[in-house]
Write an enzyme that holds these catalytic residues in place. Sequence first.
Site, mmCIF file in Angstrom:
data_model
loop_
_atom_site.group_PDB
_atom_site.id
_atom_site.type_symbol
_atom_site.label_atom_id
_atom_site.label_comp_id
_atom_site.label_asym_id
_atom_site.label_seq_id
_atom_site.Cartn_x
_atom_site.Cartn_y
_atom_site.Cartn_z
ATOM 1 N N HIS A 223 -50.898 -76.264 8.195
ATOM 2 C CA HIS A 223 -51.371 -77.488 7.546
ATOM 3 C C HIS A 223 -52.430 -77.224 6.466
ATOM 4 O O HIS A 223 -52.315 -77.705 5.339
ATOM 5 C CB HIS A 223 -51.960 -78.457 8.573
ATOM 6 C CG HIS A 223 -51.015 -78.809 9.692
ATOM 7 N ND1 HIS A 223 -49.661 -78.937 9.510
ATOM 8 C CD2 HIS A 223 -51.234 -79.060 11.007
ATOM 9 C CE1 HIS A 223 -49.095 -79.256 10.674
ATOM 10 N NE2 HIS A 223 -50.030 -79.330 11.592
ATOM 11 N N ARG B 191 -30.354 -81.181 27.988
ATOM 12 C CA ARG B 191 -29.725 -80.707 29.226
ATOM 13 C C ARG B 191 -29.524 -81.807 30.256
ATOM 14 O O ARG B 191 -28.568 -81.747 31.027
ATOM 15 C CB ARG B 191 -30.565 -79.595 29.824
ATOM 16 C CG ARG B 191 -30.257 -78.288 29.146
ATOM 17 C CD ARG B 191 -31.059 -77.177 29.713
ATOM 18 N NE ARG B 191 -30.693 -76.926 31.115
ATOM 19 C CZ ARG B 191 -31.089 -75.849 31.769
ATOM 20 N NH1 ARG B 191 -31.839 -74.967 31.180
ATOM 21 N NH2 ARG B 191 -30.733 -75.670 33.010
ATOM 22 N N ASP C 10 -52.571 -72.712 14.834
ATOM 23 C CA ASP C 10 -52.113 -74.091 15.033
ATOM 24 C C ASP C 10 -52.317 -74.940 13.774
ATOM 25 O O ASP C 10 -51.523 -75.842 13.493
ATOM 26 C CB ASP C 10 -52.898 -74.703 16.209
ATOM 27 C CG ASP C 10 -52.434 -76.105 16.570
ATOM 28 O OD1 ASP C 10 -51.222 -76.276 16.776
ATOM 29 O OD2 ASP C 10 -53.268 -77.025 16.637
ATOM 30 N N GLU D 25 -60.918 -83.191 13.992
ATOM 31 C CA GLU D 25 -60.285 -84.038 15.007
ATOM 32 C C GLU D 25 -61.272 -84.323 16.122
ATOM 33 O O GLU D 25 -62.161 -83.504 16.383
ATOM 34 C CB GLU D 25 -59.068 -83.323 15.595
ATOM 35 C CG GLU D 25 -57.979 -83.034 14.591
ATOM 36 C CD GLU D 25 -56.773 -82.410 15.267
ATOM 37 O OE1 GLU D 25 -55.847 -83.171 15.609
ATOM 38 O OE2 GLU D 25 -56.754 -81.193 15.478
ATOM 39 N N HIS E 244 -45.642 -81.426 9.155
ATOM 40 C CA HIS E 244 -45.742 -82.881 8.988
ATOM 41 C C HIS E 244 -46.859 -83.275 8.018
ATOM 42 O O HIS E 244 -46.854 -84.382 7.505
ATOM 43 C CB HIS E 244 -45.857 -83.593 10.341
ATOM 44 C CG HIS E 244 -47.213 -83.553 10.959
ATOM 45 N ND1 HIS E 244 -47.676 -82.492 11.671
ATOM 46 C CD2 HIS E 244 -48.222 -84.465 10.975
ATOM 47 C CE1 HIS E 244 -48.908 -82.742 12.106
ATOM 48 N NE2 HIS E 244 -49.271 -83.943 11.691
HETATM 49 C C1 BG6 Z 1 -50.382 -80.474 14.982
HETATM 50 C C2 BG6 Z 1 -51.246 -79.565 15.805
HETATM 51 O O1 BG6 Z 1 -49.505 -79.727 14.177
HETATM 52 O O2 BG6 Z 1 -51.202 -81.288 14.148
HETATM 53 C C3 BG6 Z 1 -52.234 -80.367 16.622
HETATM 54 O O3 BG6 Z 1 -50.430 -78.770 16.662
HETATM 55 C C4 BG6 Z 1 -53.014 -81.305 15.754
HETATM 56 O O4 BG6 Z 1 -53.113 -79.499 17.339
HETATM 57 C C5 BG6 Z 1 -52.095 -82.125 14.857
HETATM 58 O O5 BG6 Z 1 -53.776 -82.165 16.586
HETATM 59 C C6 BG6 Z 1 -52.894 -82.935 13.844
HETATM 60 O O6 BG6 Z 1 -52.033 -83.801 13.167
HETATM 61 P P1 BG6 Z 1 -52.560 -85.179 12.555
HETATM 62 O O7 BG6 Z 1 -51.385 -85.736 11.826
HETATM 63 O O8 BG6 Z 1 -53.013 -86.007 13.708
HETATM 64 O O9 BG6 Z 1 -53.703 -84.808 11.653
#
Ligand code: BG6
Length: 489
Positions: free
Chosen positions: A242, A51, A237, A218, A180
């Site tokens: 994941h 935008r 999340d 983490e 990812h």
């Molecule tokens: C994200 C989450 O998809 O993945 C985050 O929303 C998380 O909360 C992150 O910290 C972790 O990704 P990575 O690649 O750092 O393990």
Amino acid sequence: MVSRVIPVEDFDLVIFGGTGDLARRKILPGLYRRFLAGQMPDSSRIIGAARSEMDDAGFRDMVAEAIAEFGGDEGGDAACLKRFLDRVHYVPVDARGEDGWAELAKLMTRKGCEVRAFYFSVAPGLFGDLAERLRLHKIADRDSRIVVEKPFGHDLATARDLNATLAAHFAEDQIYRIDHYLGKETVQNLMAIRFGNVLFEPLWNAHYVDHIQITVAETVGVAGRGSYYDQSGAMRDMVQNHLMQLLCLIAMEPPSMFDADAVRDEKLKVIRALQPIASDQLVRGQYAAGDGQPSYRDDAENPDSRTESYIALKAHIANWRWAGVPFYLRTGKRLKARASEIAVVFKDLGHSIFPEDESRHRNILSIRLQPNEGIDLQVTIKEPGPGGMRLVDVPLDMTFADALGPEAEGVPDAYERLIMDVIRGNQTLFMRGDEVEAAWAWTDPIIEGWEARGDRPVAYEPGSSGPEDALMLLHRDRRRWRDIKTEVA
Ligand code: BG6
């Protein structure tokens, strides 16, 4: 070993939300790294669309800053950066209105470019608006690809709605849903280890495997994104996407070939075979304040929050291969280390011929995703020296960086790899719509269960391995979690 970079076809990539956080942190620096690696043809273009009123020059400055701030310029110089920035353009576009679409359509009339991709790096509420306008203005056609990010829905109903919205404009083979984790090198290595070696597959079942542990730990908290996270929690999340993907890759049947639908069909079967989770099969936690850091509730700015920043659960897959084998999953924030691994713990020997040795020995295959990617196979050998046949467990450790040398250093990060896969038209590492829905169909009743019971997460110490109750989850089964460690000695 010689690095093999295969350039992709000429492409135009439009990034909606091109000035946003994800674009600045990941997408743009990642594209520059692929450019430096020689994977991006010189004629390709990256078009930011958002935008904000800005021209090409303004956006190029922003891209240069993002690259300087978030990395990506290793090995490049000012001349390389200039060549890259020459490929970058910007069009101000209103996703919900008509402003900017005619300009974007005009820019996209380049001849000879076969691949058009549209990255929806925006809130899911805008997916429908963007998809509709792309079709209306004939910017996207049957060969175009769209890329969407998590969160893909908040539950099954919203995920279905999103799938239906996208399906109204694009076919499933045009939709690239990014998780990812699937772009991480070691996650793909899971498939190579299982299906590229004769050693493991015969043992990969309930006859030989005692249990499997999947840990994604983490050290970060949720500060800065508390308002999103508090609506989501670790289950939505991390687990629904994941950890679920890791579980699928570790548990799926061998696909008949390494092809997008063959792989995704097998993953889907795993998700559909997951059993419901009873209340005593899960533990939720929230990090307390400590080490001069605020508590979860302070970070989330919600003093009465019931959202979990940690979850551990015991899952079962009801099929012939895995009947009776528990899969213990855990993930949390503010834990003692950033460490992710999958450990396949094999069964005890049925009978030992070494009477002098009374200790318990087990083979464990652990696959480290981060940091220090590698695999480690715990094997039992004779304790050296005199004293008879006493046994000891030792690791056969392979850290990929050591084993592969410089080759391991130049590997693209998850986003780079996945974007290049979009351009190649390879959907293997992307989630299919039915997979996402199946994952929500398993997750929803678990969440509904704790909401109906009014369960509150238990507090855990920051810098710990999580709540005590999570230890009990395994102790009750006469098992224990593996240590969460940062580096392997
Ligand atoms: C994200 C989450 O998809 O993945 C985050 O929303 C998380 O909360 C992150 O910290 C972790 O990704 P990575 O690649 O750092 O393990």
